[in-house]
Design a protein around this motif. Structure first.
Motif, PDB file in Angstrom:
ATOM      1  N   UNK A 104       0.862  -1.183   0.000  1.00 28.82           N
ATOM      2  CA  UNK A 104       0.000   0.000   0.000  1.00 28.82           C
ATOM      3  C   UNK A 104       0.897   1.231   0.000  1.00 28.82           C
ATOM      4  N   UNK A 105       0.422   2.352  -0.583  1.00 35.02           N
ATOM      5  CA  UNK A 105       1.267   3.552  -0.598  1.00 35.02           C
ATOM      6  C   UNK A 105       1.495   4.096   0.812  1.00 35.02           C
ATOM      7  N   UNK A 106       2.617   4.788   0.989  1.00 34.40           N
ATOM      8  CA  UNK A 106       2.989   5.326   2.298  1.00 34.40           C
ATOM      9  C   UNK A 106       1.931   6.262   2.873  1.00 34.40           C
ATOM     10  N   UNK A 107       1.192   6.945   2.000  1.00 36.14           N
ATOM     11  CA  UNK A 107       0.212   7.931   2.476  1.00 36.14           C
ATOM     12  C   UNK A 107      -1.177   7.322   2.686  1.00 36.14           C
ATOM     13  N   UNK A 108      -1.278   6.002   2.765  1.00 40.34           N
ATOM     14  CA  UNK A 108      -2.573   5.331   2.885  1.00 40.34           C
ATOM     15  C   UNK A 108      -3.370   5.821   4.095  1.00 40.34           C
ATOM     16  N   UNK A 109      -2.673   6.264   5.116  1.00 39.76           N
ATOM     17  CA  UNK A 109      -3.312   6.741   6.338  1.00 39.76           C
ATOM     18  C   UNK A 109      -4.160   7.990   6.162  1.00 39.76           C
ATOM     19  N   UNK A 110      -4.075   8.626   4.984  1.00 42.79           N
ATOM     20  CA  UNK A 110      -4.896   9.812   4.718  1.00 42.79           C
ATOM     21  C   UNK A 110      -6.377   9.453   4.596  1.00 42.79           C
ATOM     22  N   UNK A 111      -6.676   8.163   4.432  1.00 41.68           N
ATOM     23  CA  UNK A 111      -8.067   7.716   4.311  1.00 41.68           C
ATOM     24  C   UNK A 111      -8.696   7.616   5.708  1.00 41.68           C
TER      25      UNK A 111
END
Length: 139
Positions: free
Chosen positions: A74-81
């Protein structure tokens, strides 16, 4: 269809169903054009190998089904969801999760079964069988 996806036809009650379409990439820009109508995204049973870094920009999503693909990471910025409540990653090739995953505070359901998880993650995820088992003790 001339190779172009008509996503509007696939949108029913806030769920965009793109399952079983032989997709090799996620049409994020097209999904973005549907705006905040899309809350649930079903991309199961496709040929996806990666999740693009612009997917987490669809911050309105509350549910994503990526099961039965060949996703490696998963992309590193997945936590933006941050509104994500349900994430199904069943049967992929994921071994680890990005650090930003800790930002997914709304997440209630996560399925990581049938993935080659690193031992620490496999232990943390646990052997949940039902959604109830997964909900218990994950957070």
């Amino acid at each position: 269809m001339s190779g172009k996806l008509y996503l509007k036809d696939k949108l029913v009650d806030e769920e965009l169903d793109l399952s079983m379409m032989q997709l090799t990439e996620i049409p994020v820009k097209e999904i973005e054009q549907l705006g905040s109508k899309v809350l649930k995204l079903n991309l199961s049973h496709n040929l996806l190998t990666c999740v693009p870094a612009n997917l987490p920009l669809l911050t309105q999503l509350t549910s994503i089904d990526l099961s039965k693909n060949q996703i490696v990471e998963l992309p590193e910025n997945f936590g933006q969801l941050t509104k994500l409540k349900s994430l199904d990653l069943y049967s992929n090739q994921i071994s680890k999760l990005p650090v930003s995953f800790a930002q997914l505070k709304s997440l209630k359901f996560l399925d990581l079964k049938e993935n080659p998880l690193v031992p620490e993650l496999a232990k943390a995820a646990g052997p949940c069988i039902t959604a109830n088992d997964c909900a218990k003790g994950f957070f």
